[in-house]
Design a protein around this motif. Structure first.
Motif, short mmCIF file in Angstrom:
data_model
loop_
_atom_site.label_atom_id
_atom_site.label_comp_id
_atom_site.label_asym_id
_atom_site.label_seq_id
_atom_site.Cartn_x
_atom_site.Cartn_y
_atom_site.Cartn_z
N SER A 229 1.15 -0.92 0.23
CA SER A 229 0.41 -0.41 -0.54
C SER A 229 0.95 1.42 -0.10
CB SER A 229 -0.70 -0.52 0.74
OG SER A 229 -1.62 1.22 1.62
N LEU A 230 1.96 1.63 0.48
CA LEU A 230 2.99 2.72 1.21
C LEU A 230 3.32 2.49 -0.08
CD1 LEU A 230 4.61 1.97 3.76
CD2 LEU A 230 2.69 3.00 3.85
N TYR A 231 4.15 1.05 -1.45
CA TYR A 231 4.52 1.58 -2.78
C TYR A 231 3.80 1.77 -3.36
CZ TYR A 231 7.30 0.29 -6.68
OH TYR A 231 7.87 0.16 -7.93
N ILE B 273 12.22 6.59 0.77
CA ILE B 273 11.98 7.79 0.21
C ILE B 273 10.94 7.81 -0.04
CG2 ILE B 273 13.91 8.03 0.69
CD1 ILE B 273 15.07 7.57 -2.12
N PRO B 274 10.23 9.54 -0.75
CA PRO B 274 9.20 9.43 -1.27
C PRO B 274 9.18 10.04 -3.19
CG PRO B 274 9.60 11.84 -0.47
CD PRO B 274 10.77 10.87 0.25
N ILE C 236 9.16 4.22 -2.08
CA ILE C 236 9.80 2.67 -2.29
C ILE C 236 10.98 2.86 -1.20
CG2 ILE C 236 11.81 5.09 -3.34
CD1 ILE C 236 11.89 3.12 -5.25
N PRO C 237 11.00 1.83 -1.02
CA PRO C 237 11.45 0.94 -0.06
C PRO C 237 13.54 1.44 -0.74
CG PRO C 237 10.59 -0.76 -1.01
CD PRO C 237 10.05 0.92 -1.65
N VAL C 238 13.83 1.63 0.15
CA VAL C 238 15.31 1.57 0.24
C VAL C 238 16.39 0.87 0.84
CG1 VAL C 238 15.11 4.14 -0.97
CG2 VAL C 238 15.86 3.72 1.55
#
Length: 412
Positions: free
Chosen positions: A111-113, A148-149, A119-121
């Motif tokens: 859902s966040l992505y 990070i957005p 985006i997960p880093v």
């Protein structure tokens, strides 16, 4: 509250020296300690604004809804921003069913992505090993992810989806099952099942029946003498006209398509036409005698360019995947004029349930969400198994790709 050394390590590759303004959120609020922020108002219509160059959100997996609401409240406004999520699964949660909360965690992260463009880093976690469960502190398993957005994703095709879990076929099937089995039914107030014939009844399942949302459709179901009523495209008839006839009988203009019927194109009713054409990504046919047209060519041939399509139904024995891939990746704007998308997904093309293939199917379904479509009804076709099992390793061997679902989406 000070951030942990692990969180500081996750921040190293993404933060700049100027990122000194930090905000810590605790979900649920009663876990909040000194120097952390309590969100007292998470109303969907007006979430509070969360500021800070680095935002830490600590929460329980059982509070995933409020975690999502907290993320929605973060202001990015073009400034450098880093989000650290620390999600805890308590031991009591694990005992209730570890796979249940694995799905919940996948659902939250995706859902966040997909929905919020984070985006997960970087990531880390505490293992939920058997020995860990018996440690005195009994804190449970914690999964940390740094995000990070990613700006400017609106309207762009999704070409990448993060692997689910460890990237195995079992994990990918879990993610797919999570999507298929969790429709958002409250987005449609007036849902009705149309079509189907009694001789095709299997237990409580009626073949040829599909769920349609009448919220916006009902006012357009005008008397047949009135022009500019609802427009329906139905691809895949297979001699079952019940769904198409039901919408035509309610005043919609219906166009049915099927090159495999062997019949010639003709007018079936006052506002109902049958076209012996197939829907393809290319104009070459699976069989030499079939006439295949692209979606754009069909719209042009019928003179419907620019006209909204109220219902687009796809029941094409596996060809729906190639249509979705071609449309969403190459011409995503073609679906902008579609209000409802109803389709039966078939096992063809899953190629022995390989992880990369399942992941690609999940990408296409999530991409539909990015284009504004919300799944409001999901139904298992009894000709295939249900994916609600927790034992996905065994389920994977059982299915070998032979599951079928009927999905109804509406543009929100």
């Amino acid at each position: 509250m000070q951030s942990s050394s692990l969180e500081e390590r996750l921040l190293e590759p993404v933060q700049s020296p100027k990122m000194r303004n930090r905000t810590v959120i605790r979900v649920p609020a009663y876990d909040c300690e000194d120097n952390c922020k309590v969100l007292t108002d998470l109303r969907p219509d007006k979430p509070p604004a969360i500021t800070g160059q680095v935002v830490f959100i600590h929460g329980l997996i059982t509070q995933s809804y409020d975690i999502r609401r907290s993320v929605e409240a973060i202001r990015t406004d073009g400034t450098n921003k880093v989000l650290i999520t620390a999600i805890t699964t308590k031991n009591r949660h694990i005992k209730k069913g570890e796979e249940n909360f694995a799905l919940e965690l996948y659902n939250l992260f995706h859902s966040l992505y997909f929905h919020h463009n984070w985006i997960p880093v970087a990531a880390d976690h505490q293992d939920c090993t058997k020995s860990h469960r018996h440690r005195p502190q009994r804190r449970g398993c914690i999964t940390w992810v740094a995000w990070i957005p990613l700006e400017g994703l609106e309207g762009m095709p999704l070409t990448y989806i993060p692997p689910a879990g460890n990237g195995s076929s079992e994990s990918e099937l879990q993610r797919l099952a999570s999507f298929l089995n969790r429709p958002t039914e409250d987005v449609c107030r007036n849902m009705q099942k149309l079509g189907g014939t009694r001789q095709n009844v299997y237990i409580d399942f009626i073949d040829g029946q599909y769920a349609v949302c009448l919220d916006r459709l009902l006012p357009k179901m005008l008397p047949m003498s009135v022009s500019n009523s609802c427009l329906v495209y139905s691809f895949g008839v297979n001699d079952d006209w019940s769904f198409d006839d039901a919408l035509h009988g309610r005043g919609c203009e219906v166009h049915s398509f099927d090159p495999s019927s062997g019949g010639a194109s003709h007018k079936r009713g006052l506002r109902h036409w049958f076209h012996a054409w197939g829907l393809g990504t290319r104009t070459n046919a699976l069989k030499p005698e079939w006439k295949m047209l692209t979606y754009a060519q069909i719209r042009q041939k019928l003179g419907h360019e620019g006209r909204p399509v109220d219902v687009l139904k796809l029941d094409m024995e596996g060809s729906e995947w190639s249509f979705l891939e071609s449309t969403l990746m190459d011409h995503p704007s073609m679906l902008d004029a579609v209000d409802q998308l109803i389709m039966e997904i078939h096992p063809e093309g899953f190629e022995g349930m390989q992880a990369r293939v399942i992941r690609q199917r999940s990408l296409l379904l999530h991409h539909l969400e990015k284009r504004g479509f919300t799944l409001f009804k999901s139904r298992v076709n009894v000709n295939g198994p249900n994916l609600r099992s927790f034992d996905f390793s065994n389920r994977l061997n059982e299915t070998q790709g032979h599951f079928m679902y009927e999905l109804s989406f509406i543009k929100i």
